[in-house]
Scaffold this active site. Structure first.
Site, PDB file in Angstrom:
ATOM      1  CG  ASP A 134      -2.188   0.762   1.034  1.00  0.00           C
ATOM      2  OD1 ASP A 134      -2.219   1.653   0.166  1.00  0.00           O
ATOM      3  OD2 ASP A 134      -3.173   0.482   1.755  1.00  0.00           O
ATOM      4  CG  ASP A 175     -14.042   8.535   0.428  1.00  0.00           C
ATOM      5  OD1 ASP A 175     -14.512   9.297   1.290  1.00  0.00           O
ATOM      6  OD2 ASP A 175     -13.806   7.327   0.631  1.00  0.00           O
ATOM      7  CD  GLU A 200     -12.682  12.165   3.627  1.00  0.00           C
ATOM      8  OE1 GLU A 200     -13.344  12.097   4.670  1.00  0.00           O
ATOM      9  OE2 GLU A 200     -12.477  11.176   2.895  1.00  0.00           O
ATOM     10  CG  HIS A 282     -20.731  13.013   4.166  1.00  0.00           C
ATOM     11  ND1 HIS A 282     -19.778  13.814   3.583  1.00  0.00           N
ATOM     12  CD2 HIS A 282     -20.268  11.745   4.048  1.00  0.00           C
ATOM     13  CE1 HIS A 282     -18.788  13.053   3.136  1.00  0.00           C
ATOM     14  NE2 HIS A 282     -19.059  11.797   3.418  1.00  0.00           N
ATOM     15  CG  ASP A 283     -17.596  11.433   6.805  1.00  0.00           C
ATOM     16  OD1 ASP A 283     -18.388  10.484   6.900  1.00  0.00           O
ATOM     17  OD2 ASP A 283     -16.755  11.529   5.898  1.00  0.00           O
ATOM     18  CD1 TRP A 396     -18.737  49.027   9.857  1.00  0.00           C
ATOM     19  CD2 TRP A 396     -17.937  47.144  10.757  1.00  0.00           C
ATOM     20  NE1 TRP A 396     -19.022  49.060  11.206  1.00  0.00           N
ATOM     21  CE2 TRP A 396     -18.537  47.928  11.789  1.00  0.00           C
ATOM     22  CE3 TRP A 396     -17.369  45.912  11.104  1.00  0.00           C
ATOM     23  CZ2 TRP A 396     -18.575  47.516  13.106  1.00  0.00           C
ATOM     24  CZ3 TRP A 396     -17.397  45.505  12.420  1.00  0.00           C
ATOM     25  CH2 TRP A 396     -18.002  46.289  13.421  1.00  0.00           C
TER      26      TRP A 396
END
Length: 399
Positions: A134, A175, A200, A282-283, A396
């Site tokens: 990975d 994601d 994300e 949403h998380d 302002w």
């Protein structure tokens, strides 16, 4: 606009709901709408996808409804951003050893029909993967994909380009990008040319004695490193700004000025043109509330992100369900009318416990906090007019 929340999947067909709001979304001045993951998925929310080409089995509606929704939003000059879940993929069938690592793409041909060769070999999920190791963090709920594999890259690219050319999506929200190297996000952006892309990259803030540390430089540097890893082709959600801001509004406004006198996230001096600021999603919010903004301070959060540099993202719940539509729309109009943009210049005039004051592009002065007496920081009424007020804030505009 994030065009859904965690419960949208239960309100079928959600695409029709989104479509029905197109005129309101356009009128408010939004440019892009982020859609939920559209593919068939093990979970009803779409974040454990299996048959990526199957857009008829989504909890949010079928492919025809999705296409019509996109068409209507396009007719209202809105870009449509797909939630792309490609860090991991749930298996379609088990192999002979019981591992869920056989895949079906959702077509009659062999596209995305993969086996264990497409999965990383060192996943915490017991997938029996035979690929490379990975390149990021493991995701525990589904097998991680081996993005170093050319076939994986090519077939995911083909699917994304199909999503653009055939379905009508314009850009991507990637994601769980901490699950794989940003170099692969770079490849997918180079090959698909999204109108807009955001990742994300959600990691923990720096903490000291159970409280968010004053110095968050290492946290925001992680976000900058990820952007650099994409070759600057993708924006990133500014989790640093979100985390600091939701503590600051609890009478800790000193947090909104770092050691160099600048905002503490990515929005000034670090990577403002690539920083997507937000209050909740949403998380973090919705019904999950994993790391939610204080309910009674949400409007203050929007006052900050909409008047400041960065690229603001507004949450569906807050705009349509919390009675804040008019206030948020007014803030967005102020941003447009005064030319505030992602790289606007900001000067922080005060950042104390109970008051924050900043000037943006010499066009707006923003005051947050419950201190009434601003002392010498009250804007000169011959040059500045108060344009908007609310609980614990005032804005302002330069005349």
């Amino acid at each position: 606009l994030q065009g859904f929340n965690w419960e949208s999947q239960a309100k079928k067909p959600w695409y029709d709901t989104l479509k029905s709001r197109a005129a309101e979304i356009q009128a408010a001045g939004f440019t892009d709408v982020w859609f939920p993951p559209p593919s068939q998925s093990v979970d009803k929310h779409g974040y454990l996808p299996t048959q990526l080409y199957d857009l008829n089995s989504s909890s949010y509606g079928n492919e025809a409804q999705l296409r019509e929704c996109i068409d209507v939003l396009h007719s209202h000059n809105l870009c449509c951003i797909a939630d792309i879940v490609i860090n991991h993929r749930s298996g379609w069938k088990q192999d002979s050893t019981g591992h869920w690592n056989l895949y079906e793409g959702g077509t009659k041909d062999k596209r995305l029909d993969w086996g264990p060769w497409a999965l990383v070999s060192n996943d915490i999920y017991d997938s029996g993967g035979k690929g490379s190791k990975d390149s990021g963090e493991s995701y525990g709920a589904a097998p991680d994909l081996d993005h170093s594999n050319k076939q994986v890259q090519d077939e995911l690219t083909d699917w994304m380009n199909w999503m653009k050319a055939e379905i009508g999506f314009d850009g991507w929200r990637f994601d769980f990008v901490k699950g794989y190297s940003p170099a692969y996000t770079k490849i997918y952006c180079e090959r698909t040319h999204p109108s807009f892309s955001v990742g994300e990259y959600w990691t923990s803030l720096n903490y000291e004695n159970g409280r968010a540390a004053a110095n968050q430089n290492t946290h925001r540097q992680q976000l900058c490193d990820w952007i650099d890893g994409t070759g600057g082709l993708s924006c990133v959600f500014d989790f640093t700004t979100k985390g600091v801001l939701q503590d600051a509004v609890k009478n800790e406004y000193w947090r909104l000025r770092d050691g160099e006198g600048k905002p503490p996230g990515l929005i000034a001096g670090w990577y403002p043109t690539k920083a997507v600021t937000f209050v909740d999603n949403h998380d973090t919010g919705s019904t999950q509330r994993h790391w939610n903004f204080p309910d009674d301070k949400v409007l203050l959060g929007y006052v900050y992100i909409i008047t400041h540099p960065g690229i603001p993202c507004i949450f569906w719940d807050h705009f349509f369900d919390w009675g804040m539509k008019d206030k948020i729309s007014q803030l967005m109009e102020l941003r447009r009318n005064n030319g505030i943009h992602s790289d606007s210049k900001i000067t922080i005039l005060a950042a104390d416990f109970d008051m924050y004051v900043a000037c943006v592009d010499e066009r707006l002065i923003i005051k947050l906090g419950n201190r009434f007496d601003m002392g010498t920081l009250v804007p000169n009424p011959t040059a500045w007019k108060i344009i908007m007020t609310g609980p614990e804030f005032a804005i302002w505009e330069n005349m």
